[in-house]
Write a protein that holds these residues in place. Structure first.
Motif, PDB file in Angstrom:
ATOM      1  N   ARG A 162     -25.538 -37.276  29.159  1.00 21.05           N
ATOM      2  CA  ARG A 162     -26.540 -36.412  29.780  1.00 21.05           C
ATOM      3  C   ARG A 162     -25.971 -35.041  30.156  1.00 21.05           C
ATOM      4  O   ARG A 162     -26.644 -34.022  30.008  1.00 21.05           O
ATOM      5  CB  ARG A 162     -27.119 -37.087  31.019  1.00 21.05           C
ATOM      6  N   VAL A 163     -24.699 -35.023  30.626  1.00 23.83           N
ATOM      7  CA  VAL A 163     -24.133 -33.745  31.062  1.00 23.83           C
ATOM      8  C   VAL A 163     -23.369 -33.045  29.949  1.00 23.83           C
ATOM      9  O   VAL A 163     -22.796 -31.972  30.168  1.00 23.83           O
ATOM     10  CB  VAL A 163     -23.220 -33.949  32.294  1.00 23.83           C
TER      11      VAL A 163
ATOM     12  N   LYS B 262     -26.245 -36.083  41.880  1.00 23.11           N
ATOM     13  CA  LYS B 262     -26.801 -34.734  41.759  1.00 23.11           C
ATOM     14  C   LYS B 262     -26.351 -34.067  40.455  1.00 23.11           C
ATOM     15  O   LYS B 262     -27.125 -33.335  39.813  1.00 23.11           O
ATOM     16  CB  LYS B 262     -26.389 -33.887  42.962  1.00 23.11           C
ATOM     17  N   ILE B 263     -25.096 -34.311  40.072  1.00 21.92           N
ATOM     18  CA  ILE B 263     -24.611 -33.764  38.803  1.00 21.92           C
ATOM     19  C   ILE B 263     -25.407 -34.341  37.643  1.00 21.92           C
ATOM     20  O   ILE B 263     -25.792 -33.629  36.706  1.00 21.92           O
ATOM     21  CB  ILE B 263     -23.105 -34.070  38.652  1.00 21.92           C
ATOM     22  N   TYR B 264     -25.665 -35.633  37.704  1.00 19.70           N
ATOM     23  CA  TYR B 264     -26.456 -36.284  36.647  1.00 19.70           C
ATOM     24  C   TYR B 264     -27.888 -35.753  36.645  1.00 19.70           C
ATOM     25  O   TYR B 264     -28.462 -35.465  35.586  1.00 19.70           O
ATOM     26  CB  TYR B 264     -26.457 -37.799  36.867  1.00 19.70           C
ATOM     27  N   GLU B 265     -28.458 -35.609  37.825  1.00 17.72           N
ATOM     28  CA  GLU B 265     -29.858 -35.179  37.937  1.00 17.72           C
ATOM     29  C   GLU B 265     -30.040 -33.762  37.406  1.00 17.72           C
ATOM     30  O   GLU B 265     -31.039 -33.470  36.714  1.00 17.72           O
ATOM     31  CB  GLU B 265     -30.302 -35.265  39.404  1.00 17.72           C
ATOM     32  N   HIS B 266     -29.099 -32.882  37.691  1.00 15.10           N
ATOM     33  CA  HIS B 266     -29.227 -31.484  37.279  1.00 15.10           C
ATOM     34  C   HIS B 266     -28.488 -31.180  35.975  1.00 15.10           C
ATOM     35  O   HIS B 266     -28.405 -30.016  35.574  1.00 15.10           O
ATOM     36  CB  HIS B 266     -28.715 -30.565  38.394  1.00 15.10           C
ATOM     37  N   GLN B 267     -27.904 -32.223  35.337  1.00 15.20           N
ATOM     38  CA  GLN B 267     -27.215 -32.068  34.049  1.00 15.20           C
ATOM     39  C   GLN B 267     -26.146 -30.975  34.107  1.00 15.20           C
ATOM     40  O   GLN B 267     -26.049 -30.112  33.241  1.00 15.20           O
ATOM     41  CB  GLN B 267     -28.220 -31.749  32.932  1.00 15.20           C
ATOM     42  N   TRP B 268     -25.331 -31.065  35.140  1.00 15.19           N
ATOM     43  CA  TRP B 268     -24.279 -30.067  35.352  1.00 15.19           C
ATOM     44  C   TRP B 268     -22.964 -30.638  34.818  1.00 15.19           C
ATOM     45  O   TRP B 268     -22.334 -31.497  35.437  1.00 15.19           O
ATOM     46  CB  TRP B 268     -24.157 -29.742  36.843  1.00 15.19           C
TER      47      TRP B 268
END
Length: 546
Positions: A40-41, A95-101
């Protein structure tokens, strides 16, 4: 058993530690959400390995500062800090997963925080269990140790049942649930010390004659030379000291047999004077203002963390324990982290030859479809191995804790004999892995044996360390010992990777040669088993004198 005054609260702390350890044992769960996270990221498989290493650094190297914090501030504050780290770590990954950072550095920091919080909370509950039940250290320690090992299985089931297609939801759940369980549980974890317990701890440590534990005893002035044996005052905390060098028969050579009861110990001046003089000299140095009070007893002076570490790293007995745990645990972790590659190599065994010899003309899309189905089946087999390893580790940790107490108290057999048996079992698992070409059933057998061995050593050794070096600095000692497996794991994993890559098809990136893809790495591990076996026998022989 502990006195009835504190027994209910000790039991509450022990039961609470089970839930805290279940919430803290999630570092091994990384493989469940790793593929979805890196996809995802926008990271690579190599980046995934880096993230896994960061988690291991947090839980491995972080165990030492965590142990120092536990010994200095106590288990309650340490678990509070651990719960915050667990929450921040998992919530950051969510949060990293959610925002694809796709920031690898931030992900690694988050995973290190999670690993540090997990291992600190785990070590804190383990120390509380060891200190609260000094006469049943193996059994008490078995509960948090086995719960920590069972955690991966529990949360794998939760992930498969409720978060099958929702990795973000799983990460958020881990942050909130695990963080909350550790946070709430910290208020119930305390160490309840009584005079009897303190005396028992001092007696256990006197066997190794360490300066730190000897200082626990305050002695009166020496009697006059005209005094008879019956006039020699007895040490306050050495009244029940046992002498293990009077074991009957040849079994005492290896630490087996019945110890002489305390009432039969000689109290003559000739026997007791060297021991008394040793204690008296230390009391004159550390407590000069109380030399005139023959019955004065005060807590020992706390050593700095660096002094404790220095003492341990210059102690040959401690270094031997360090070596044993490093090798056994490192071999177990190597199998745990490479079992997916082992399954893949055996599942794809000779499938390249089947495709090359086929008379059917399969287009590229068809080949991709076939590989997708095979990969799905291989993934299911990998998940099965993770569950088998986790359950076997849980069973080994729980069994060894109770068994070590039973053998130690009933037959006065050193706990290290369980480690000897563990090494033999581990070598059998290594041998099966070496000889198994492509049998899925034998993979499961290897996973059960090696996972059980991994659990046995971690269920036995906390009590060994507590018996040898006391519980006052237990977390520091155990945290230091747990840095060793990282070294072994690093080199064994590297060696495994070199062999595996050399056998991999450069076109497909798959190794089709079954056990030939990794056999050399486990042949090396098999040889290490013999070294650890004889090292453990040597330390049993040395410690039988104490």
């Amino acid at each position: 058993m502990p006195s009835s005054d504190h027994l209910p609260r000790r039991l509450v702390a022990l039961v609470t530690s089970i839930f805290i350890c279940l919430a803290s044992g999630t570092p091994y769960l990384y493989g469940v959400f790793a593929p979805q996270l890196v996809s995802r990221v926008g990271l690579t498989i190599s980046d995934s390995a880096t993230i896994s290493l960061a988690s291991n650094l947090g839980s491995g190297v972080g165990g030492l500062p965590g142990g120092l914090m536990i010994d200095h501030f106590g288990p309650q504050i340490s678990i509070l800090v651990g719960s915050i780290c667990i929450f921040v770590g998992y919530f950051g990954v969510f949060k990293i997963y959610e925002h694809q950072w796709g920031n690898l550095f931030v992900i690694c920091i988050s995973m290190m925080l999670m690993g540090f919080g997990s291992i600190t909370s785990y070590f804190a509950t383990l120390k509380a269990a060891q200190a609260n039940f000094p006469k049943h250290r193996g059994a008490a320690g078995a509960f948090p140790v086995s719960s920590y090992g069972l955690s991966a299985t529990l949360f794998s089931v939760i992930a498969a049942t409720f978060y099958r297609d929702n990795t973000g939801g799983l990460l958020e759940f881990l942050a909130l649930f695990c963080g909350a369980i550790a946070f709430v549980g910290s208020f119930f974890i305390h160490i309840y010390l009584e005079h009897e317990d303190e005396d028992d701890n001092a007696l256990e440590a006197q066997k190794s004659l360490t300066e730190e534990e000897t200082a626990l005893i305050s002695m009166p002035e020496a009697p006059s030379s005209s005094a008879g044996p019956e006039e020699i005052p007895q040490p306050v905390t050495a009244a029940r000291m046992e002498r293990s060098d009077s074991l009957p028969g040849s079994f005492r050579f290896w630490g087996l047999g019945t110890r002489t009861p305390g009432s039969s110990i000689s109290s003559t001046a000739e026997d007791m004077q060297p021991f008394l003089q040793n204690i008296r000299d230390q009391n004159k140095t550390e407590q000069p203002q109380n030399n005139n009070n023959p019955f004065f007893k005060s807590p020992p002076k706390s050593k700095s963390p660096f002094t404790i570490i220095k003492d341990r790293l210059t102690d040959r007995i401690f270094l031997t324990h360090y070596f044993i745990v490093s090798i056994i645990s490192g071999m177990g972790q190597t199998y745990i982290y490479t079992v997916g590659f082992i399954v893949t190599a055996q599942y794809y065994y000779n499938k390249d030859q089947v495709q090359e010899n086929s008379d059917l003309k399969i287009n590229l899309r068809g080949i991709a479809g076939v590989h997708a189905k095979i990969a799905t089946s291989a993934a299911a087999l990998q998940a099965l191995q993770v569950s088998i390893i986790s359950l076997a580790s849980f069973s080994g940790r729980l069994f060894s804790g109770f068994m070590s107490d039973f053998l130690h108290k009933k037959f006065h057999i050193q706990r290290l004999w369980i480690v000897v048996v563990t090494v033999i079992i581990l070598s059998v698992g290594q041998f099966i892995t070496i000889t198994n070409v492509n049998s899925a059933h034998l993979i499961s057998v290897s996973s059960a044996i090696i996972g059980g061995s991994y659990g046995l050593v971690f269920g036995t050794y906390p009590a060994v360390v507590a018996d040898s070096f006391g519980t006052r600095t237990f977390s520091t000692n155990w945290g230091l010992i747990c840095t060793g497996p990282l070294i072994t794991l690093f080199f064994l994993n590297k060696y495994f990777g070199v062999i595996y890559d050399s056998q991999t098809d450069p076109t497909t990136g798959i190794c089709y040669r079954g056990n030939e893809c990794y056999k050399g790495a486990f042949e090396f591990s098999f040889g290490l088993c013999f070294i650890v076996f004889f090292t453990t026998l040597v330390i049993i022989y040395v410690q039988r004198k104490k």
